[in-house]
Design an enzyme around this catalytic site. Structure first.
Site, mmCIF file in Angstrom:
data_model
loop_
_atom_site.group_PDB
_atom_site.id
_atom_site.type_symbol
_atom_site.label_atom_id
_atom_site.label_comp_id
_atom_site.label_asym_id
_atom_site.label_seq_id
_atom_site.Cartn_x
_atom_site.Cartn_y
_atom_site.Cartn_z
ATOM 1 N N ASP A 202 1.076 -1.215 0.125
ATOM 2 C CA ASP A 202 -0.174 0.002 -0.032
ATOM 3 C C ASP A 202 1.163 1.412 -0.056
ATOM 4 O OD1 ASP A 202 -1.801 2.278 0.704
ATOM 5 O OD2 ASP A 202 -2.222 1.364 2.647
ATOM 6 N N HIS A 374 -3.875 4.367 6.641
ATOM 7 C CA HIS A 374 -2.657 3.877 5.917
ATOM 8 C C HIS A 374 -1.183 4.209 6.550
ATOM 9 C CE1 HIS A 374 -5.400 3.175 2.613
ATOM 10 N NE2 HIS A 374 -6.009 4.290 2.671
#
Lengths: 558, 558
Positions: A202, A374
């Site tokens: 990610d 994130h």
């Protein structure tokens, strides 16, 4: 769209091929196809939300073209977690073949099943959890717990004869998450020691220095705000953010307030999360919206959707006094959410509207009521150092995020030539731990608009942008093909251009004259007459008004 | 647009009337009208830049309606500083009466004169500077130095028989500005001691806690980045930000690099600033763009426009390889600028494009290369405490900013009932130190589009939004009014809807049938036939496509 399109050579047995169909160079529509020995495995199948240069588009799907003729070879779709940008395109994929198995955690599958129900699809599913291993043809999958802004997220290790891949899905590394389910760095360490040939991490926050703050820090802030709120409290956040909602429930409970859910997706998702045990509802805290009005203003919290300023969502309607709840002086509104780029003006319009009604508005600009889901750069460094992957293919990010992520890999010792910044449709082969880019497919945007999928093209969007900027002028004329004489018309209609249609009286004689001249010069067919009208009106409107509306002539030969 | 429109009573002699025509409830088109004893004084006359729901609009002007019949009574326009949102509408005002005197500082007037030259207007001007006092009819003006992101900004005290007003214009309180010209708090103190009845302060950053960082802090950061840059450096910022450009010049000079200006407004404004002595160009540092190519890559800095992602500006064109300068690996691009809400996607597209070309992109998200030009909450508190105004009318901000600013005033002891949050068009009277809101005029948006001013209406913009979201379908038919028989057509054209026009074959027979039925039921005129077509096509497109394009029927009776 893509640069340097070239077809890869046919895939040899024993080589693993990886093709991202979405999510690379953009935040959204994540989808990666893995192929080995004639079999396909898909990881994620999400949607992308349109930007302002894609007006009227509801959703953007990954381009399924490269697998459209291979659907019978698909062994399954692994869904890493239940966010729209990872599961939202599944209904459109299953329309092409309904019995593709969906593989995911308990919560992820519950959320996609609820969505598929609306599409009247009842999918084949396999529920998995962290630590579990499953064999799908040539792919051995191991699922690894990761922490994200939705519970029950999984990374997946794909072990094959060609090498081992670790695909993280979205994740961060909150060390004290609300559910104590941390990103499993022990598993990362074990996989790393055994050898990871290709790592797909990610990239969303790869360009954000430091560490993402813990979700747990938000609870006390919410509690403090609610404690001081004199009247009603309205909290807006994402309808899938179970832990954020958990903290709202707990903060309300601690303050002796009850909570009502608002907004269709909030009600639905929290129902699922509570039923499956992901949301722990304190006894007696929930109240149905219909009965919430009976509760004193200083004893209620509304938990709603609409934190991105979406015009039809609860919060926008409140700001416009179009909702049953009439926000007024003394009410507190908390936007416990991120501000997704592109939504700023819409969100500020909502905030201004609410403040104008007398509300106290709290948002991440003035209080710590949101943290990202994130991993920031600091966390990714941990990750690289524990995993030590041979090759890195950053995914889930715009170009700037992918580059930042690759740069972190290099800083931890991954050779630069082993990091791969690619575009959607890149064809990446892995064999004996060696990675090579062997092709680039032409990948487009597939637009969903109303009930249509893929009918709206980039040319239509270009037309829409011109229409939005300038409006249009349509001119009808029935013309005698021999003389160019206008028998009926010219009849002029315009929209988005000017209110007063008398403005066109000036151009009508110019059209009549131009058509007659064209006929004198030998023009005979209606297409050519159309072009004459287009030029005449175009020149007139540009000279007289310095404008360039779309000009749509319709000529019929009479 | 405005709520509770009501006309004020006629203005009595000896009462000062204040009417903001723009800038209240929005960031932009600042303009305030002061009236006393039949004479008008205007402070600022700026433009507002459109948002995404105003497609195709070039600029938005203040609504001059309330003064349109009073232009002969206007004694002058005070321009507080040279930013577009304070001077941009002057050409449109002077079109109505060319000889309205413009009053402002040296740099401010030079910038507006350059702009007026493009409109072929040569204005009457009066240059003033800090400390100066001028009498205009019943208004005694005292000009006070303020510090902002453009040099030579002024606040103006308006002293009248009805009371004293202090109008700050845009300002911050950098205590060590580059030109040592600080906001004159001694003057604020003196005015405050004598008594300020009404204070109109800049609200832009009133909701930002703390203090705006000093501009001087940016120089060393720029110098460090340029020192390490292996090849060319391109800096983008606002073309009026003289001190930012000064720091770029100095940083380049310190690193032995030369600087070329890029972009029409950058070249023009810096020419003016250098000529007037506001920009101090180190000997030999500037180089013409045409000759910059001869200088080694590690010896050049380009100073350009386009920091907001404007599609036609230098930086966007570089990112798309449409500029003479081909950005490549090793180049450094610095966006030394704010990110104005609504521009995020455009700016990130530019950043992604530049990174894709190999550039290292530095921006305020990853380095301290920008500070705001507006006072934060901490500075405003100083200001209130030094000034101690009797009444406060926050201006220059969206609703949320105005409320935050009023809240700061209250915290320093201004009675809440003496703070006034108003809308554009509010009529505020001041007499004997007492302020009252006595009316609310109906103030609209005046859109500039191409060469037209005020022709595009909100209805046109609504049409444009529908066209953008859905496209349109136009249907032409020549109809026998007696029988409803379609003699010519139906001829269907669509844009922004679907590429394939064969899709309309299905609806044509429905139209023919509906018209015949309508005629049977007595319909005779073309307007009614149009409505029949609109309904028929609307229903068909909604049922078949779940879409709502604009439907434009044209019926001619044959």
């Amino acid at each position: 769209m893509n640069s340097h399109i070239y077809q890869p050579a046919a895939l040899k047995p024993g080589t693993l091929r990886v093709i991202p169909l979405g999510g690379v160079g953009e935040i959204g529509r994540n989808m990666t196809v893995y192929e080995l020995d004639g079999k396909l495995l898909i990881v994620d199948c999400g949607v992308l939300f349109p930007e302002e240069h894609q007006p009227g588009v509801d959703l953007i799907l990954p381009d399924f073209t490269p697998i459209r003729d291979r659907l019978d070879d698909v062994l399954g779709v692994v869904l890493t977690h239940g966010h729209e940008d990872h599961i939202g395109a599944v209904p459109y994929l299953l329309r092409l073949r309904q019995d593709i198995p969906l593989i995911g955690s308990n919560l992820t599958l519950a959320l996609i099943e609820a969505k598929l129900k609306e599409h009247r699809i009842s999918p084949y599913t396999l529920t998995v959890k962290e630590g579990q291993t499953e064999q799908f043809g040539p792919f051995e999958l191991e699922f690894v717990a990761v922490n994200h802004s939705i519970p029950d997220a999984l990374a997946v290790a794909i072990k094959t004869s060609a090498g081992v891949v670790l695909h993280t899905g979205d994740f961060k590394m909150d060390q004290l998450p609300l559910d104590d389910r941390i990103t499993d760095l022990r598993a990362f360490a074990r996989l790393g020691e055994a050898g990871v040939d290709l790592f797909l991490p990610d990239s969303t926050n790869a360009d954000v220095p430091g560490f993402t703050a813990p979700e747990r820090g938000i609870g006390p802030v919410l509690e403090g705000i609610i404690a001081k709120a004199p009247r009603r409290v309205i909290v807006a956040s994402f309808s899938s953010h179970v832990h954020r909602v958990q903290q709202v429930l707990d903060a309300a409970h601690a303050n002796g307030r009850r909570v009502a859910f608002l907004g269709r997706s909030m009600v639905r998702n929290m129902g699922i999360a509570a039923e499956l045990g992901y949301l722990k509802v304190p006894e007696g805290v929930l109240v149905d919206f219909k009965k919430a009005g009976d509760i004193p203003d200083d004893k209620i919290v509304y938990m709603s959707t609409g934190s991105q300023g979406e015009p039809m969502a609860v919060l926008s309607r409140m700001a416009n006094l179009e909702h049953k709840i009439e926000v007024g002086k003394g009410d507190t509104v908390i936007l416990a959410s991120s501000l997704i780029p592109g939504n700023e003006n819409a969100v500020y319009r909502v905030i201004n509207g609410l403040i104008k009604l007398g509300a106290n508005v709290v948002h991440k600009g003035n209080a710590k009521v949101h943290v990202s889901g994130h991993a920031s750069a600091g966390e990714l460094l941990y990750c690289y150092n524990i995993l030590r992957p041979k090759n890195v293919l950053p995914v889930h990010g715009e170009y700037r995020h992918l580059v930042a992520n690759a740069d972190l890999a290099v800083q931890t010792g991954v050779p630069e030539e082993n990091t791969f910044i690619v575009e959607n449709g890149a064809v990446i082969d892995l064999r004996d731990g060696e990675v090579a880019i062997v092709g680039q497919l032409d990948i487009g945007f597939v637009y969903v608009d109303g009930s249509t999928v893929g009918e709206i093209t980039d040319a239509d969007l270009k037309d829409r942008r011109i229409l939005a900027e300038e409006g249009f002028i349509s001119i009808f004329a029935a013309v005698d093909a021999q003389t160019g004489r206008v028998i009926v018309g010219p009849e002029i209609q315009a929209r988005g251009f000017a209110e007063d249609e008398a403005v066109f009286d000036a151009v009508k004689p110019l059209i009549v004259r131009a058509l007659a001249e064209a006929a004198e010069n030998g023009t005979r067919d209606s297409h050519a007459f159309s072009q004459v009208i287009r030029r005449t009106v175009g020149r007139w409107v540009n000279t007289q008004h310095r404008r360039r509306p779309m000009i749509v002539p319709v000529v019929i030969e009479a």
